[in-house]
Design a protein around this motif. Structure first.
Motif, PDB file in Angstrom:
ATOM      1  N   MET A 275      -5.682  -0.192  -8.476  1.00  0.00           N
ATOM      2  CA  MET A 275      -6.773  -0.501  -7.556  1.00  0.00           C
ATOM      3  C   MET A 275      -6.236  -1.105  -6.269  1.00  0.00           C
ATOM      4  O   MET A 275      -5.907  -2.289  -6.208  1.00  0.00           O
TER       5      MET A 275
ATOM      6  N   ASP B 214      -5.221   5.059  -3.521  1.00  0.00           N
ATOM      7  CA  ASP B 214      -5.118   4.274  -4.746  1.00  0.00           C
ATOM      8  C   ASP B 214      -3.880   4.657  -5.549  1.00  0.00           C
ATOM      9  O   ASP B 214      -3.182   5.632  -5.237  1.00  0.00           O
TER      10      ASP B 214
ATOM     11  N   ASN C 170       0.855  -1.194   0.000  1.00  0.00           N
ATOM     12  CA  ASN C 170       0.000   0.000   0.000  1.00  0.00           C
ATOM     13  C   ASN C 170       0.891   1.245   0.000  1.00  0.00           C
ATOM     14  O   ASN C 170       2.135   1.152   0.002  1.00  0.00           O
TER      15      ASN C 170
END
Length: 240
Positions: free
Chosen positions: A58, A63, A37
């Motif tokens: 995604m 994002d 992330n």
């Protein structure tokens, strides 16, 4: 011994994608680091300096498009986006935000390796920046914060820049005095697929000249080098 293999940071929330992809890249001569992330990406960037980032669009939380934007704003490494095959709008937005290329999922790992190598070759061929893509600079009658799409004149005038004009001016400012070819400017401002979304670099330069030059018909800030490209010839004073 100094490590010379290119370093690729893979950012994807799916471990079944990022781990096999890391192994495949390592088999083809790359070093890799992994992040799930944006937070882990930031930690990885704090610990090392990858040559390229493979970035999934995604992801939960922040994002990939948001991450791509802030990497571009701070002059980060080249970015290869991984997108869902049906999400054409994400691919277009990613390129407009500064991604260097994209690859729809599912993909052949060999194609990804080929695209990574192509991006790195282009990056190596680009003239080195004289400054990082951050800070505030004064030139001619303008003050320009590289993070903001606008110029401030001595008379208090504020001139808005389009995303393309902003990217072009940043590219010129951080490589002031260097002649940049049209292909190099395309790579610096929009990446590999730029020609699909810009009519031409020449048109972008003309629009930017009309905003910053005292006389756009007789430019003295952005000079044309016939047969070569353009050079930003303004005298710069860095304020921050």
């Amino acid at each position: 011994m100094t490590e010379t293999r290119p370093h690729v940071l893979i950012v994807d929330d799916d471990p079944d994608i990022r781990r096999p992809l890391a192994r495949f890249l390592e088999q083809h001569g790359f070093r890799t680091a992994l992040a799930a992330n944006g937070r882990e990406l930031d930690a990885a960037l704090g610990a090392s300096h990858p040559d390229l980032i493979v970035l999934d669009v995604m992801m939960p939380g922040e994002d990939g498009l948001s991450i791509c934007r802030r990497l571009r704003d701070r002059g980060g490494p080249p970015v290869l986006l991984l997108t869902a095959r049906s999400d054409e709008i994400d691919r277009i937005l990613g390129l407009e935000l500064g991604a260097d290329d994209y690859l729809p999922k599912p993909f052949n790992p060999r194609e990804l390796v080929a695209r990574v190598k192509a991006i790195l070759r282009r990056a190596e061929a680009l003239p080195r920046r004289r400054r990082q893509e951050a800070g505030v600079v004064r030139f001619d009658r303008w003050q320009f914060d590289l993070a903001q799409p606008e110029l401030h004149g001595e008379d208090g005038e504020t001139v808005a820049l389009s995303s393309g004009e902003h990217a072009l001016l940043v590219a010129f400012v951080v490589r002031a005095g260097l002649t940049l070819t049209r292909d190099q400017l395309l790579d610096l401002t929009r990446g590999r697929e730029a020609q699909l979304f810009d009519r031409s670099i020449d048109n972008q330069v003309s629009r930017l000249r009309r905003k910053i030059e005292p006389d756009a018909q007789r430019p003295r800030l952005i000079l044309t080098r016939w047969g070569s490209g353009y050079v930003f010839a303004a005298e710069l004073t860095w304020l921050a």
